[in-house]
Design an enzyme around this catalytic site. Structure first.
Site, PDB file in Angstrom:
ATOM      1  N   ARG A 224       1.078  -1.127  -0.003  1.00 24.96           N
ATOM      2  CA  ARG A 224       0.468  -0.152   0.003  1.00 24.96           C
ATOM      3  C   ARG A 224       0.769   1.030  -0.106  1.00 24.96           C
ATOM      4  NH1 ARG A 224      -3.366  -3.148  -1.418  1.00 24.96           N
ATOM      5  NH2 ARG A 224      -5.847  -3.732  -0.501  1.00 24.96           N
ATOM      6  N   GLU A 253      -2.499   8.222  -4.513  1.00 27.52           N
ATOM      7  CA  GLU A 253      -2.939   6.437  -5.197  1.00 27.52           C
ATOM      8  C   GLU A 253      -4.466   6.856  -6.681  1.00 27.52           C
ATOM      9  OE1 GLU A 253      -2.031   2.829  -4.587  1.00 27.52           O
ATOM     10  OE2 GLU A 253      -3.376   2.361  -6.086  1.00 27.52           O
ATOM     11  N   HIS A 272      -0.883   0.068  -9.742  1.00 28.79           N
ATOM     12  CA  HIS A 272      -1.320  -0.963  -9.118  1.00 28.79           C
ATOM     13  C   HIS A 272      -2.081  -2.384 -10.002  1.00 28.79           C
ATOM     14  CE1 HIS A 272      -3.140  -1.199  -5.015  1.00 28.79           C
ATOM     15  NE2 HIS A 272      -2.670  -2.460  -5.173  1.00 28.79           N
TER      16      HIS A 272
END
Lengths: 311, 311
Positions: A224, A253, A272
């Site tokens: 993360r 993000e 991602h």
């Protein structure tokens, strides 16, 4: 399948892969009202507000479950066991982590952007994972897969887990509990971050930690974005105090256009995508089949969510 | 070291690493005139025109020995056994091959060049080596190291060797002799070329072979540029009939400025740096120590050059 087979529901809609997975696990697909468990193939937003009293277990599709915590889903169903898909996508994510680490160590990002034969310039930058020390911070399912992938390199793994219970696997030279994390930075060649995102792991890597790494160290984040202080990382990458960073997750993000990370030659940013949809469905189905078989047999389920710990 | 220890010379000049390697192998460093073997730490140009009659064995520094053949060195010393350093640098080169293959399969070259968050665009291009079929054409020392590195991926290796003698290693599903190479192209997901450069292996991969690969196939060359028909490769990369190419060696080499391979987003060119000097000296010394120990014991030497076969 006998009529006494364990009834398990699939929501919000059954897919052929999940239907087969439930059968492979030795259970039978049933409506939610008469089911003992629910395999959930979506996020928290369309999750039922109420569950029938017969539901003992809910299997979630996601490996990280912060969104479910922030919506108080688990708290609404105190009698129900929830399991995440932690571990289900481990191989794909571990493979991505190794791809980024190897690319970094082999100076591929910079070499890919060359437009001429710069052998003598690149030579000194080619490193090796052979015998390298690699810290895996948050050595859960992904970390364990990565340990297996690194084994033939003869790398020396320092694993860091919450408890510090030794991970017994070839290549693991030490397992440290989270509170001994400060010892790791100066002792390792590279760092892979795989810890869950909690208040305790926010900015786990910041200015102070980066300063203790080597000018050849690569930092890989496949967990993360919040685990790394992005501003401190940008400074370290710009100044060359570390070798580089491979980031499948970022903070913020999505990473906005114009962010300095896009332009840094020693930063590899992937959006991602280490666990892409076309590889995910099959991996989730395999995880479901395994947990259904455990549920049917009365064994402990994999990836059970610890509501108190927050993951 | 006793006075009866095997005398071995180091040329053109001894280094501390090689001196220690000779001692580690159980021999003693001596002048060329009274030595039984010569460890040569340079290329063919400054190699002695004549050797004392006592020299039984010469260990060369290079893994590929075309230059030595083209200068007729071996033919001048028919009674001397020559060994190359084939295998000595296997790990570094195999690691480089895996780095390029993984980068390709994970779409890293294209992702590294992105300047915005393009998740949905990149998702479908993320592949995996998990369960992939990988042909290793010319499975010598580098190929065997690569097989070991690929093992934890659960990849299925088709090995191709001159003789086809089965390679017994986890993951190797088949070993084919060179004459069955035409069967390989349509059956594999990716190809790694590790064969020696001989007249028989020139343009081993050309238009016809590339046409049988998949649009997702990566072709990795860590051996010699001449094994691939560069013009045919450029067409396949440009048209996207293969996924991409990772080339540590090229034809021509060095690759000239302005060559189309520099600009293709699905080509990763590294300037023959998979075996960089700073990793080489240590690897060569380990190889020397091993071969010296074999020489002292009267065992078969590793990487003996077959003058008739041409490598």
């Amino acid at each position: 399948m006998s009529t006494t087979a364990t009834p398990i529901a699939i929501g919000p809609a059954a897919t052929p892969l999940l239907t087969r997975a439930v059968a492979d696990g030795g259970a039978t697909v049933a409506d939610l009202d008469r089911a003992r468990a629910l395999i959930w193939n979506s996020g928290p937003d369309d999750f039922p507000q109420e569950l029938p009293a017969g539901i003992e277990w809910v299997q979630l599709f996601s490996a990280g479950v912060e969104d479910w915590f922030s919506r108080n889903v688990f708290q609404r169903f105190p009698g129900v066991v929830f399991t995440s898909a932690a571990g289900a996508y481990s191989h794909s994510v571990a493979e991505h982590a190794l791809a980024m680490l190897l690319a970094g160590v082999r100076h591929l990002p910079q070499q890919t952007q060359a437009r001429s034969w710069r052998q003598s310039e690149f030579f000194p930058h080619i490193g090796t994972l052979r015998g390298a020390t690699i810290a895996i911070v948050g050595a859960g399912g992904i970390g364990r897969e990565l340990i297996a992938l690194l084994e033939p390199f003869g790398a020396r793994i320092i694993a860091v887990t919450r408890s510090g219970t030794p991970i017994v696997a070839p290549g693991v030279v030490e397992t440290l509990p989270a509170e001994r994390l400060p010892e790791v930075w100066s002792r390792t060649d590279h760092v892979v971050v795989g810890a869950p995102a909690t208040a305790a792991t926010r900015h786990l890597i910041g200015k102070e930690e980066l300063a203790q790494l080597k000018p050849t160290s690569w930092v890989i984040n496949i967990a993360r974005g919040s685990l790394i202080d992005t501003d401190a990382l940008v400074v370290a990458l710009r100044d060359g105090t570390i070798g580089g960073a491979g980031l499948d997750v970022t903070d913020p993000e999505p990473l906005p256009d114009g962010h300095p990370l896009w332009e840094l030659p020693n930063a590899v940013v992937t959006p991602h995508d280490s666990n892409p949809p076309q590889l995910r469905a099959g991996a989730y189905a395999a995880h479901v089949a395994n947990n259904v078989a455990r549920f049917v047999a009365g064994d402990e389920l994999e990836a059970r969510i610890d509501v108190t710990a927050g993951y």
